[in-house]
Write a protein that holds these residues in place. Sequence first.
Motif, PDB file in Angstrom:
ATOM      1  N   VAL A 505      -1.118  18.131  -2.177  1.00 60.21           N
ATOM      2  CA  VAL A 505      -1.220  18.577  -0.894  1.00 60.21           C
ATOM      3  C   VAL A 505      -0.210  19.416  -0.389  1.00 60.21           C
ATOM      4  O   VAL A 505       1.141  19.296  -0.616  1.00 60.21           O
ATOM      5  CB  VAL A 505      -1.062  16.830  -0.045  1.00 60.21           C
ATOM      6  N   LEU A 506      -0.651  20.433   0.211  1.00 57.23           N
ATOM      7  CA  LEU A 506       0.302  21.765   0.697  1.00 57.23           C
ATOM      8  C   LEU A 506       0.797  21.469   1.975  1.00 57.23           C
ATOM      9  O   LEU A 506       1.972  22.223   2.395  1.00 57.23           O
ATOM     10  CB  LEU A 506      -0.458  22.923   0.418  1.00 57.23           C
ATOM     11  N   ARG A 507      -0.039  21.051   2.728  1.00 62.02           N
ATOM     12  CA  ARG A 507       0.372  20.972   4.232  1.00 62.02           C
ATOM     13  C   ARG A 507      -0.207  19.685   4.922  1.00 62.02           C
ATOM     14  O   ARG A 507      -1.301  19.312   4.414  1.00 62.02           O
ATOM     15  CB  ARG A 507      -0.434  22.055   5.103  1.00 62.02           C
ATOM     16  N   THR A 508       0.277  19.042   5.767  1.00 61.76           N
ATOM     17  CA  THR A 508      -0.148  17.810   6.397  1.00 61.76           C
ATOM     18  C   THR A 508      -0.317  17.681   7.894  1.00 61.76           C
ATOM     19  O   THR A 508       0.025  16.800   8.543  1.00 61.76           O
ATOM     20  CB  THR A 508       1.084  16.699   5.989  1.00 61.76           C
ATOM     21  N   GLY A 509      -0.854  18.629   8.441  1.00 56.86           N
ATOM     22  CA  GLY A 509      -1.336  18.700   9.779  1.00 56.86           C
ATOM     23  C   GLY A 509      -2.506  17.879  10.036  1.00 56.86           C
ATOM     24  O   GLY A 509      -3.091  17.292   9.173  1.00 56.86           O
ATOM     25  N   SER A 510      -2.538  17.470  11.302  1.00 61.11           N
ATOM     26  CA  SER A 510      -3.523  16.446  11.570  1.00 61.11           C
ATOM     27  C   SER A 510      -4.814  16.770  12.338  1.00 61.11           C
ATOM     28  O   SER A 510      -5.592  15.962  12.808  1.00 61.11           O
ATOM     29  CB  SER A 510      -2.734  15.505  12.607  1.00 61.11           C
ATOM     30  N   ASP A 511      -5.060  18.307  12.766  1.00 56.49           N
ATOM     31  CA  ASP A 511      -6.251  18.791  13.405  1.00 56.49           C
ATOM     32  C   ASP A 511      -7.310  19.154  12.523  1.00 56.49           C
ATOM     33  O   ASP A 511      -8.613  18.920  12.952  1.00 56.49           O
ATOM     34  CB  ASP A 511      -5.891  20.069  14.332  1.00 56.49           C
ATOM     35  N   ILE A 512      -7.359  19.573  11.385  1.00 61.28           N
ATOM     36  CA  ILE A 512      -8.296  20.093  10.584  1.00 61.28           C
ATOM     37  C   ILE A 512      -7.876  20.003   9.275  1.00 61.28           C
ATOM     38  O   ILE A 512      -6.683  20.337   8.841  1.00 61.28           O
ATOM     39  CB  ILE A 512      -8.891  21.368  10.834  1.00 61.28           C
ATOM     40  N   ALA A 513      -8.740  19.746   8.288  1.00 63.75           N
ATOM     41  CA  ALA A 513      -8.610  19.620   6.768  1.00 63.75           C
ATOM     42  C   ALA A 513      -9.392  20.732   6.100  1.00 63.75           C
ATOM     43  O   ALA A 513     -10.505  21.000   6.336  1.00 63.75           O
ATOM     44  CB  ALA A 513      -8.732  18.239   6.212  1.00 63.75           C
ATOM     45  N   ILE A 514      -8.328  21.375   5.375  1.00 59.63           N
ATOM     46  CA  ILE A 514      -8.969  22.423   4.375  1.00 59.63           C
ATOM     47  C   ILE A 514      -8.916  21.939   2.917  1.00 59.63           C
ATOM     48  O   ILE A 514      -7.618  21.673   2.417  1.00 59.63           O
ATOM     49  CB  ILE A 514      -8.448  23.790   4.689  1.00 59.63           C
ATOM     50  N   LEU A 515      -9.840  21.911   2.215  1.00 60.53           N
ATOM     51  CA  LEU A 515      -9.801  21.724   0.809  1.00 60.53           C
ATOM     52  C   LEU A 515     -10.195  22.737  -0.196  1.00 60.53           C
ATOM     53  O   LEU A 515     -11.335  23.338  -0.022  1.00 60.53           O
ATOM     54  CB  LEU A 515     -10.701  20.370   0.352  1.00 60.53           C
ATOM     55  N   THR A 516      -9.403  23.145  -0.961  1.00 64.80           N
ATOM     56  CA  THR A 516      -9.644  24.409  -1.785  1.00 64.80           C
ATOM     57  C   THR A 516      -9.637  24.446  -3.348  1.00 64.80           C
ATOM     58  O   THR A 516      -8.991  23.211  -3.768  1.00 64.80           O
ATOM     59  CB  THR A 516      -8.819  25.399  -1.271  1.00 64.80           C
ATOM     60  N   ILE A 517     -10.258  25.163  -4.021  1.00 63.61           N
ATOM     61  CA  ILE A 517     -10.230  25.013  -5.351  1.00 63.61           C
ATOM     62  C   ILE A 517     -10.101  26.425  -5.874  1.00 63.61           C
ATOM     63  O   ILE A 517     -10.466  27.272  -5.460  1.00 63.61           O
ATOM     64  CB  ILE A 517     -11.663  24.499  -5.909  1.00 63.61           C
ATOM     65  N   GLY A 518      -8.865  26.482  -6.764  1.00 61.50           N
ATOM     66  CA  GLY A 518      -8.612  27.954  -7.448  1.00 61.50           C
ATOM     67  C   GLY A 518      -7.945  28.666  -6.499  1.00 61.50           C
ATOM     68  O   GLY A 518      -7.292  28.511  -5.560  1.00 61.50           O
ATOM     69  N   HIS A 519      -8.093  30.160  -6.892  1.00 62.34           N
ATOM     70  CA  HIS A 519      -7.212  31.059  -6.401  1.00 62.34           C
ATOM     71  C   HIS A 519      -7.336  31.458  -4.736  1.00 62.34           C
ATOM     72  O   HIS A 519      -6.545  31.793  -4.213  1.00 62.34           O
ATOM     73  CB  HIS A 519      -7.544  32.678  -7.039  1.00 62.34           C
ATOM     74  N   VAL A 520      -8.650  30.959  -4.335  1.00 66.78           N
ATOM     75  CA  VAL A 520      -8.709  31.107  -2.954  1.00 66.78           C
ATOM     76  C   VAL A 520      -8.201  30.342  -2.055  1.00 66.78           C
ATOM     77  O   VAL A 520      -8.097  30.685  -0.803  1.00 66.78           O
ATOM     78  CB  VAL A 520     -10.388  30.913  -2.672  1.00 66.78           C
ATOM     79  N   GLY A 521      -7.515  29.430  -2.589  1.00 70.68           N
ATOM     80  CA  GLY A 521      -6.413  28.565  -1.891  1.00 70.68           C
ATOM     81  C   GLY A 521      -5.175  29.242  -1.297  1.00 70.68           C
ATOM     82  O   GLY A 521      -4.687  29.257  -0.299  1.00 70.68           O
ATOM     83  N   ASN A 522      -5.075  30.346  -1.976  1.00 69.77           N
ATOM     84  CA  ASN A 522      -3.945  31.469  -1.413  1.00 69.77           C
ATOM     85  C   ASN A 522      -4.379  32.254  -0.213  1.00 69.77           C
ATOM     86  O   ASN A 522      -3.647  32.183   0.949  1.00 69.77           O
ATOM     87  CB  ASN A 522      -3.509  32.658  -2.252  1.00 69.77           C
ATOM     88  N   LEU A 523      -5.698  32.419  -0.054  1.00 72.05           N
ATOM     89  CA  LEU A 523      -6.325  32.697   1.406  1.00 72.05           C
ATOM     90  C   LEU A 523      -6.339  31.738   2.342  1.00 72.05           C
ATOM     91  O   LEU A 523      -5.891  32.051   3.376  1.00 72.05           O
ATOM     92  CB  LEU A 523      -7.861  33.205   0.845  1.00 72.05           C
ATOM     93  N   ALA A 524      -6.487  30.479   1.934  1.00 70.20           N
ATOM     94  CA  ALA A 524      -6.532  29.483   3.053  1.00 70.20           C
ATOM     95  C   ALA A 524      -4.996  29.289   3.670  1.00 70.20           C
ATOM     96  O   ALA A 524      -4.932  28.941   4.535  1.00 70.20           O
ATOM     97  CB  ALA A 524      -7.230  28.150   2.247  1.00 70.20           C
ATOM     98  N   SER A 525      -4.361  29.495   2.608  1.00 71.79           N
ATOM     99  CA  SER A 525      -2.789  29.108   3.015  1.00 71.79           C
ATOM    100  C   SER A 525      -2.476  30.260   3.928  1.00 71.79           C
ATOM    101  O   SER A 525      -1.752  29.982   4.983  1.00 71.79           O
ATOM    102  CB  SER A 525      -1.673  29.489   1.781  1.00 71.79           C
TER     103      SER A 525
END
Length: 639
Positions: A505-525
Amino acid sequence: MESQYKLLSQIDSPDDVKKLSLQQLVELSAELRQFIIDVVSENPGHFASSLGVVELTVALHYVYNTPYDRIVWDVGHQAYGHKILTGRRDVFHTNRKYKGISGFPKRAESPYDAFGVGHSSTSISAALGMSVASKLKLENRNIVAVIGDGALTGGMAFEALNHGGSINPNMLVILNDNNISIDPSVGALKEYLLDITTSKTYNKLKDEVWDILGRIDRLAPKTRSVIQKIENAVKSALLKQSNLFESMGFRYFGPVDGHDVVYLAKILKDLKDIPGPKLLHIVTVKGKGYSPAENNQTVFHAPGLFDKETGERIKDSSGKPTPPKYQDVFGETLVELAEKNPKIVGITPAMATGCSLNIMINKMPDRAFDVGIAEQHAVTFSAGLAAEGLIPFCNIYSTFMQRAYDQVIHDVALQNLPVIFCLDRGGLVGDDGATHHGAYDLAYMRSVPNMTVSAPMNEEELRNLMYTAQLELKGPISIRYPRGIGVMVDWRKPFQKVEIGKGRVLRTGSDIAILTIGHVGNLASVAADRLEADGVGVFHADMRFVKPLDEELLTRVGKEFKTVITVEDGCLPGGFGSAVLEWFNDNGYSVKVVRLGIPDVFVEHGTQKELYAECGFDIDNIYKTAKKYASSKAKLRVG
């Protein structure tokens, strides 16, 4: 154009090549070679392979009536000259660029591209099919397959030769022998071809009897049969072994100089008159005519930008430290692990430099194996190693692993053998395009029982997954990572074990959940940073594993969020997002899952950034999608 390329500027199709004299073919070859150097030095692509077949390309289009006659190129790295001579000279500068021409032969692009390629060892099979089709349709097409000695190490090439020799097709196989594919060729076939090309006695006699034996097909059938037997006996005696190709039913001619365009044109014209399956063995130099490429053939296979006058490769001059390529992290890490664990071995099918297994090959040559262009063999060879207690790291590009899927299932997973598959080039690879995108491995691996499926978000995670795999696993695992550089300059961290099936778990906000797999997690960050600046609280988890999924984490998400966005650099049908959707459905959670990834189409070429945007999972699209579905209680900034 006309002042620098007097002949080439007049070539708009192979019909124009046929208007030239034999001696003008020499000049055209020189201009074609220089044109490739001029363009590719400024517009990166595959390079040395095309330089090595310039004369062959000119001779083929001089002799054969293309596109009615079919020329099938193996892999297609070497087809730049072919493209230039077949009407694509003026758009060649768009090669491998977004919306430009493909870096490989492509049927949809030109009628002169008889068969689409990108993977190796397919040309003889395709040409054989075309030859049979021509016969059944009562056509009189000439069919030519051009295959390199490296591609000939692929089992499929031998399957086609075996079949072709038994059905007597009217086709020609041209073996382009330069002793290298990307890295130097390996195996017994390399030594066999070397024997043929270096036998002075054989070559002297071959030259003397060429005229007699080359005309045997004008003789009566019985006389022809007798002379063929004499010819085969002479060849076998001189080589002290039977000729491999003759034994498979293909008449063998050669070896001949592949850079003598006049001689090649004459030979090809003669061979057109000889029916049945034939193989012409030509000897060439990869990178011919450009000394930096001749002297460093592996680097100049695809050198990127370079100074055409000096051969110096042009690199980033910013002076800032940059993260390493994922492949280099794999190569360096494998050596670190192997130095501590004597059971570790490395395997690759002819991509030693491309996947950086060459680091281990250089340091531990007895424990690292380049098996040639033979993905099926690489997988089952790894299974045999694992069955005897060793720990094989089998590194195969994602797109090439598709060729060994049966072996993954039957020889590895069914026996639950602990083979560690490191899948390089997972996801969209950029300018190599549709033939090379690693779009499917997350989907095809997660469907296999006993298989663990993972993807690291950064270099440190790659190291830790490799470290964990050789310590913990009792069955097979795939670890996939993308082409290109990572995100960490300081990446060589102490090893830490990863709990199998657990995400982060990299962030714990409460409005929207984003689940990523692999390198594209950096884009989501990065997208999450922008969202939080807009007042949107983002819950972001790097799942690490597609199989097994982190059920505890998904339970938390299912209870706290109505909408979940999944992001993957892989195909949407059957992929990571599908796995999450299935889990929520099977466990009774009414969660809307919005999946971002590669759609159900074949994606063409372009930069990775351009293709991420086209497919809808770049930073901007992740940001816009999350903002659209965020909870109404989020404090969205107007505009």
